[in-house]
Design a protein around this motif. Sequence first.
Motif, mmCIF file in Angstrom:
data_model
loop_
_atom_site.group_PDB
_atom_site.id
_atom_site.type_symbol
_atom_site.label_atom_id
_atom_site.label_comp_id
_atom_site.label_asym_id
_atom_site.label_seq_id
_atom_site.Cartn_x
_atom_site.Cartn_y
_atom_site.Cartn_z
ATOM 1 N N LYS A 120 27.034 -23.940 -0.949
ATOM 2 C CA LYS A 120 28.077 -23.595 -1.912
ATOM 3 C C LYS A 120 29.473 -24.027 -1.446
ATOM 4 O O LYS A 120 30.454 -23.757 -2.127
ATOM 5 C CB LYS A 120 28.065 -22.093 -2.189
ATOM 6 C CG LYS A 120 26.789 -21.617 -2.861
ATOM 7 C CD LYS A 120 26.807 -20.117 -3.093
ATOM 8 C CE LYS A 120 25.496 -19.664 -3.732
ATOM 9 N NZ LYS A 120 25.455 -18.190 -3.936
ATOM 10 N N PHE A 121 29.553 -24.665 -0.290
ATOM 11 C CA PHE A 121 30.848 -25.098 0.225
ATOM 12 C C PHE A 121 31.458 -26.165 -0.678
ATOM 13 O O PHE A 121 30.755 -26.905 -1.368
ATOM 14 C CB PHE A 121 30.701 -25.652 1.644
ATOM 15 C CG PHE A 121 30.500 -24.597 2.695
ATOM 16 C CD1 PHE A 121 30.682 -23.254 2.403
ATOM 17 C CD2 PHE A 121 30.138 -24.953 3.993
ATOM 18 C CE1 PHE A 121 30.507 -22.286 3.367
ATOM 19 C CE2 PHE A 121 29.955 -23.987 4.966
ATOM 20 C CZ PHE A 121 30.132 -22.646 4.652
ATOM 21 N N THR A 122 32.793 -26.256 -0.618
ATOM 22 C CA THR A 122 33.528 -27.242 -1.400
ATOM 23 C C THR A 122 34.023 -28.368 -0.487
ATOM 24 O O THR A 122 33.846 -28.326 0.734
ATOM 25 C CB THR A 122 34.725 -26.585 -2.104
ATOM 26 O OG1 THR A 122 35.568 -25.969 -1.117
ATOM 27 C CG2 THR A 122 34.256 -25.533 -3.095
ATOM 28 N N LEU A 123 34.646 -29.361 -1.073
ATOM 29 C CA LEU A 123 35.119 -30.518 -0.310
ATOM 30 C C LEU A 123 36.064 -30.143 0.838
ATOM 31 O O LEU A 123 35.885 -30.632 1.950
ATOM 32 C CB LEU A 123 35.810 -31.518 -1.243
ATOM 33 C CG LEU A 123 34.914 -32.525 -1.956
ATOM 34 C CD1 LEU A 123 35.753 -33.394 -2.893
ATOM 35 C CD2 LEU A 123 34.187 -33.397 -0.958
ATOM 36 N N PRO A 124 37.102 -29.326 0.605
ATOM 37 C CA PRO A 124 37.995 -29.003 1.727
ATOM 38 C C PRO A 124 37.274 -28.381 2.913
ATOM 39 O O PRO A 124 37.583 -28.703 4.069
ATOM 40 C CB PRO A 124 39.003 -28.023 1.099
ATOM 41 C CG PRO A 124 39.012 -28.373 -0.350
ATOM 42 C CD PRO A 124 37.601 -28.757 -0.661
ATOM 43 N N ILE A 125 36.309 -27.495 2.652
ATOM 44 C CA ILE A 125 35.564 -26.888 3.757
ATOM 45 C C ILE A 125 34.727 -27.936 4.474
ATOM 46 O O ILE A 125 34.693 -28.003 5.709
ATOM 47 C CB ILE A 125 34.655 -25.751 3.250
ATOM 48 C CG1 ILE A 125 35.484 -24.625 2.635
ATOM 49 C CG2 ILE A 125 33.808 -25.194 4.389
ATOM 50 C CD1 ILE A 125 34.654 -23.477 2.102
ATOM 51 N N GLY A 126 34.038 -28.777 3.707
ATOM 52 C CA GLY A 126 33.191 -29.793 4.314
ATOM 53 C C GLY A 126 33.975 -30.789 5.142
ATOM 54 O O GLY A 126 33.552 -31.178 6.239
ATOM 55 N N MET A 127 35.148 -31.195 4.644
ATOM 56 C CA MET A 127 35.964 -32.153 5.384
ATOM 57 C C MET A 127 36.551 -31.517 6.633
ATOM 58 O O MET A 127 36.699 -32.175 7.667
ATOM 59 C CB MET A 127 37.063 -32.707 4.473
ATOM 60 C CG MET A 127 36.512 -33.544 3.323
ATOM 61 S SD MET A 127 37.769 -34.047 2.122
ATOM 62 C CE MET A 127 38.776 -35.122 3.140
ATOM 63 N N ALA A 128 36.883 -30.225 6.551
ATOM 64 C CA ALA A 128 37.377 -29.534 7.741
ATOM 65 C C ALA A 128 36.273 -29.395 8.781
ATOM 66 O O ALA A 128 36.526 -29.481 9.988
ATOM 67 C CB ALA A 128 37.923 -28.160 7.362
ATOM 68 N N ALA A 129 35.029 -29.209 8.325
ATOM 69 C CA ALA A 129 33.911 -29.062 9.258
ATOM 70 C C ALA A 129 33.611 -30.372 9.974
ATOM 71 O O ALA A 129 33.065 -30.363 11.079
ATOM 72 C CB ALA A 129 32.672 -28.593 8.501
ATOM 73 N N MET A 130 33.969 -31.501 9.365
ATOM 74 C CA MET A 130 33.687 -32.799 9.974
ATOM 75 C C MET A 130 34.509 -33.033 11.242
ATOM 76 O O MET A 130 34.152 -33.877 12.070
ATOM 77 C CB MET A 130 33.940 -33.920 8.969
ATOM 78 C CG MET A 130 32.944 -33.936 7.819
ATOM 79 S SD MET A 130 33.337 -35.149 6.542
ATOM 80 C CE MET A 130 33.065 -36.684 7.451
ATOM 81 N N ILE A 131 35.606 -32.332 11.404
ATOM 82 C CA ILE A 131 36.422 -32.493 12.618
ATOM 83 C C ILE A 131 36.312 -31.266 13.523
ATOM 84 O O ILE A 131 37.113 -31.084 14.421
ATOM 85 C CB ILE A 131 37.901 -32.759 12.266
ATOM 86 C CG1 ILE A 131 38.467 -31.642 11.384
ATOM 87 C CG2 ILE A 131 38.057 -34.101 11.580
ATOM 88 C CD1 ILE A 131 39.949 -31.796 11.093
ATOM 89 N N SER A 132 35.328 -30.403 13.253
ATOM 90 C CA SER A 132 35.117 -29.235 14.097
ATOM 91 C C SER A 132 34.069 -29.572 15.156
ATOM 92 O O SER A 132 33.691 -30.716 15.355
ATOM 93 C CB SER A 132 34.665 -28.044 13.232
ATOM 94 O OG SER A 132 33.390 -28.296 12.679
ATOM 95 N N SER A 133 33.593 -28.569 15.826
ATOM 96 C CA SER A 133 32.611 -28.759 16.893
ATOM 97 C C SER A 133 31.231 -29.131 16.357
ATOM 98 O O SER A 133 30.289 -29.290 17.125
ATOM 99 C CB SER A 133 32.495 -27.475 17.721
ATOM 100 O OG SER A 133 32.141 -26.376 16.892
ATOM 101 N N LYS A 134 31.114 -29.251 15.047
ATOM 102 C CA LYS A 134 29.824 -29.619 14.461
ATOM 103 C C LYS A 134 29.380 -30.996 14.933
ATOM 104 O O LYS A 134 28.198 -31.275 15.057
ATOM 105 C CB LYS A 134 29.937 -29.582 12.931
ATOM 106 C CG LYS A 134 28.643 -29.827 12.195
ATOM 107 C CD LYS A 134 28.856 -29.673 10.698
ATOM 108 C CE LYS A 134 27.546 -29.880 9.947
ATOM 109 N NZ LYS A 134 27.718 -29.718 8.482
#
Length: 279
Positions: A224-238
Amino acid sequence: MTQKITLGRSIAFLILVVCTAAMISPVIFMISTALKTKSEMMLFPPTWIPQTFQWKNFTELFTNDEIKFGILYQNSVIIAFFTVIGTVLSSACVAYGFSRYHGKGRNLMFMLMISTMMLPYPAIMIPQFLLFSKLEWMDSFLPLIVPAFFGSAYQIFLLRQFFNTLPNELYDSGKIDGCSEFRMFWNLALPLSGPALATVAIFSFVWSWNDLLGPVLYLSSQEKFTLPIGMAAMISSKFRIAPWNLLMCAAIMAVLPVVALFAIAQKRFTEGIVLTGIK
């Protein structure tokens, strides 16, 4: 005198060129990074033109199971669509009421509504969170969509200013033809309010499309995540190393709907900004 005018125009043109270059260079670098390989994007100093254009980065963005960009895009589109519909309809109804009815206390109510614009979001964030928790709306799109159907103070202000420009003779002719108040709103006021409605739609779409705090507060399921969350996750420890090329691809795809919407409604948008300031 002519030489002074020519010199002044030359300086102004030079300033415009410098400002344009400064504003467009991040966009060019974003596109360039989106078409680089993983090794090339880590080079220092960075290159502006990729050695080989990696168009497959866009394909990888949508096929990567960790990013799930297609689901993120779909969720953002759904939320933004219903937010625009709710904001335009509810704000137009309230603005029409403030413009048409001149009952006692109208100005006080309008001032109270406008004063809510001065409240910072953190001041109402906790009460809203508790309310939606009690309603059991957590981890759903409802907290991000339903508030739009109760209007927005800024959008109501814009539409009220436009409705005030419509002549009273228009409504008098509607009354003569037997129109009810709702029909005058729906068949007379709204069709003439295209520029203002386009302005409200663009503002509400951009706000919803770029919203990060709201989805972070209310959404917890990855599907259910949106684009801003997904893009922020791309630069996290994921990711061990942030995939900047894929992130730039995501940024390009995220910008496209906003650019397309503004390009389509540009004329009406600029008309709405001008006309809402005319009484």
